[in-house]
Scaffold this motif. Structure first.
Motif, short mmCIF file in Angstrom:
data_model
loop_
_atom_site.label_atom_id
_atom_site.label_comp_id
_atom_site.label_asym_id
_atom_site.label_seq_id
_atom_site.Cartn_x
_atom_site.Cartn_y
_atom_site.Cartn_z
N ALA A 542 -31.00 -39.22 11.63
CA ALA A 542 -29.76 -40.10 11.93
C ALA A 542 -30.54 -40.44 13.57
O ALA A 542 -30.07 -41.71 13.57
CB ALA A 542 -28.76 -39.78 12.15
N LEU A 543 -30.81 -39.70 14.08
CA LEU A 543 -31.95 -40.39 15.37
C LEU A 543 -32.55 -41.14 15.39
O LEU A 543 -32.19 -41.99 16.10
CB LEU A 543 -31.99 -38.72 15.86
CG LEU A 543 -31.07 -37.99 16.83
CD1 LEU A 543 -31.45 -36.56 17.30
CD2 LEU A 543 -29.94 -38.05 17.73
N GLU A 544 -33.08 -40.25 14.30
CA GLU A 544 -34.39 -42.02 14.00
C GLU A 544 -33.92 -43.21 13.71
O GLU A 544 -34.07 -44.52 14.65
CB GLU A 544 -35.65 -41.70 13.10
CG GLU A 544 -36.86 -42.25 13.19
CD GLU A 544 -37.33 -42.86 14.11
OE1 GLU A 544 -37.75 -43.60 14.98
OE2 GLU A 544 -37.32 -42.03 15.20
N ALA A 545 -33.29 -43.31 12.70
CA ALA A 545 -31.60 -44.30 12.72
C ALA A 545 -31.12 -45.18 13.57
O ALA A 545 -31.67 -46.56 13.95
CB ALA A 545 -31.36 -44.22 11.59
N ALA A 546 -30.68 -44.06 14.34
CA ALA A 546 -29.88 -44.64 15.71
C ALA A 546 -31.14 -45.56 17.21
O ALA A 546 -30.98 -46.72 17.93
CB ALA A 546 -29.13 -43.78 16.26
#
Length: 549
Positions: A542-546
């Protein structure tokens, strides 16, 4: 509306023989809907029971049962030896809203069909106001103009509803945080205890035993202040474990933390009074202040806890300070001794009340729990609030407040006018659970479990999310806060995590004033270590997607 002297030859009702609703109830609902919609005007003569029975192909007794009920509720007027009419005094004005409400029911004229589901607005309360007027039969093309009725306007009527109090309007606009994704346990939902480790069987036996031996006094409801043995057990427990100085008469049982906040605030606040609230802080605190008519004043929290000097600068005459000194939520800081003394001195000078929210500080992972602020209070200005929803299970809905000596009589008087805060049987079971030592053993087990789960979460975050997250130290409670590296938005990360099935709170949701930090709040109490590690791996995605957005 002027009463009509006309006669209607048919009510155009439609019955559903496959419905579980009895036929006489269907007739009742159908006639009432047509009266309320204005399709049957006040004073209008309706067909006889024999005629209706023949038209609907039902027994006359079925029709009479429906007409008797309509007459009893005032929709129809029947006189012996005369006809039955729609009540002439009904204040009904036909309009698009009421007619569309009638269309939505299952018992309408066969010639009228409701709009298709695809054509309906998502909110049915807005359906009438979103329909465009059309030419043709009747008002807005929905129903034929009723016999004897006068059409006053073709403009759709939209009611704004009753006027709310200013406090309620402010309460509606208060943030409520991120929606829950599903049932617990789920990584990383804050505020959920280790339900998998609660001794359910032991609690069940205790409850059954208390219920089986319940006295008539217990069944009657008991003392409005709370079950006396429970008040005694609470006083003993907090004196030993939290350093609280009290006697049982100061203890008042509540239905949880929110009810305790509400009770205290309503006793000490006048409309518009200022209340210090921690910023960032527990959203339930500010909602309780708004509900009581108070004005929440955000006071910054730093590494030493609530900034008392800033609170005095912003609202020196505040009536209440609502704080969590032993384990602040969500940052996890502890109010320093210097600030504790400064807060107590300000409250004594201002004759203000301090509400000490001690929601989970019993779960100190190492060493003994810190002494409560109430134990330092010499002037009687601290109201201590505790809950069993975090230490046992949320469905229990039992907590308590400990009033300072100067306020005991005020709380007792307020309780006389109120109902018991919770089931007296549940209170008696909890009293036995405490007195027999089960609660103390459960707390010891939970401290060890939360230490293990907290360490598992910190290790997983460091392994999976290093560089993007900086967790704060965690030595108490069931949650940890972590700062996000710039320029990541905590709201965006929260939404991306939710899309992947992980529930994490955004720190910016906890600020009442200007958001000073982007971060995430993780709950680990109700999640096993393996699930925490899996959740951290998902969060990394999720951090990478954000970051890419």
């Amino acid at each position: 509306m002027k009463a009509s002297t006309s006669v209607v030859t048919s009510l155009l009702l439609r019955l559903d023989s496959r419905s579980t609703l009895p036929l006489h109830e269907q007739i009742f609902d159908g006639v009432r809907a047509r009266i309320l919609s204005g399709a049957l005007a006040p004073g209008l003569r309706i067909p006889s029971s024999r005629q209706l029975a023949a038209e609907l192909d039902v027994a006359r007794s079925t029709v009479l049962q429906a007409l008797d009920a309509l007459t009893a509720e005032g929709y129809l007027v029947a006189r012996a030896g005369s006809c039955t009419r729609v009540a002439p005094e009904l204040p009904i004005v036909p309009d698009a809203r009421s007619r569309s409400a009638a269309l939505r029911g299952p018992l309408l004229a066969a010639s009228v069909r409701p709009p298709s589901p695809a054509a309906r607005p998502l909110n049915p309360l807005l359906a009438a106001s979103q329909r465009a007027p059309s030419s043709g039969a009747g008002v807005h093309g929905l129903l034929p103009t009723p016999v004897g009725a006068t059409v006053r306007s073709t403009k759709p009527h939209v009611s704004r509803g009753p006027r709310l109090a200013a406090a309620a309007r402010r309460l509606k606009s208060a943030p409520v945080g991120a929606p829950r994704l599903g049932a617990a346990p789920r990584a990383f939902r804050p505020g959920v205890p280790a339900l998998d480790l609660f001794p359910t069987a032991l609690w069940g036996r205790t409850v059954s035993r208390v219920h089986a031996r319940a006295s008539t006094g217990l069944l009657e409801g008991g003392d409005p202040a709370g079950h006396a043995p429970l008040r005694e057990a609470i006083a003993t427990h907090v004196s030993v474990s939290r350093g609280v100085r009290c006697v049982p008469e100061q203890v008042f049982v509540t239905a949880g933390t929110q009810q305790a906040f509400d009770e205290v605030l309503r006793l000490v606040l006048d409309p518009g009074d200022a209340v210090w609230v921690e910023d960032p802080g527990y959203p339930g605190s500010r909602r309780a202040v708004l509900a009581a008519g108070g004005r929440p004043v955000p006071v910054p929290v730093d590494s030493e806890g609530l900034d008392v000097g800033m609170g005095i600068a912003r609202a020196p005459r505040a009536r209440v300070a609502l704080v969590a000194p032993s384990h602040q939520y969500p940052l996890g800081t502890t109010l320093s001794l210097a600030r504790r003394m400064a807060l107590l001195q300000w409250a004594e000078r201002s004759r203000a009340v301090i509400i000490e929210d001690d929601y989970d500080s019993e779960f100190r992972h190492r060493g003994r729990p810190l002494t409560a602020l109430q134990g330092l209070d010499e002037s009687g200005c601290v109201v201590y609030v505790g809950t069993f929803s975090k230490s046992m299970f949320p469905g229990l809905r039992l907590g308590f407040l400990i009033a300072p000596p100067p306020l005991v009589d005020a709380f007792a008087a307020a309780r006389v006018a109120a109902s018991a805060p919770a089931s007296s049987l549940e209170q008696a079971a909890l009293a036995a659970f405490l007195a027999e030592g089960h609660f103390a053993r459960h707390l010891r087990r939970m401290r060890a479990a939360y230490r293990e789960r907290g360490e598992a979460l910190l290790d997983a975050l460091l392994a999976e999310c290093a560089g993007a997250l900086t967790p704060r130290p965690c030595d108490t409670g069931m949650q940890v806060c972590a700062s996000l590296a710039a320029p990541l938005s905590d709201l965006r990360v929260r939404d991306e995590a939710a899309r992947l099935g992980v529930e994490v709170a955004a720190l910016s949701d906890y600020f009442l004033g200007r958001c000073r930090e982007s971060g995430l709040v993780f709950g680990f109490g109700g999640v096993r270590p393996d699930d925490l590690r899996a959740g951290a791996s998902t969060l990394a995605r999720a951090l990478e997607a954000a970051r890419r957005r």
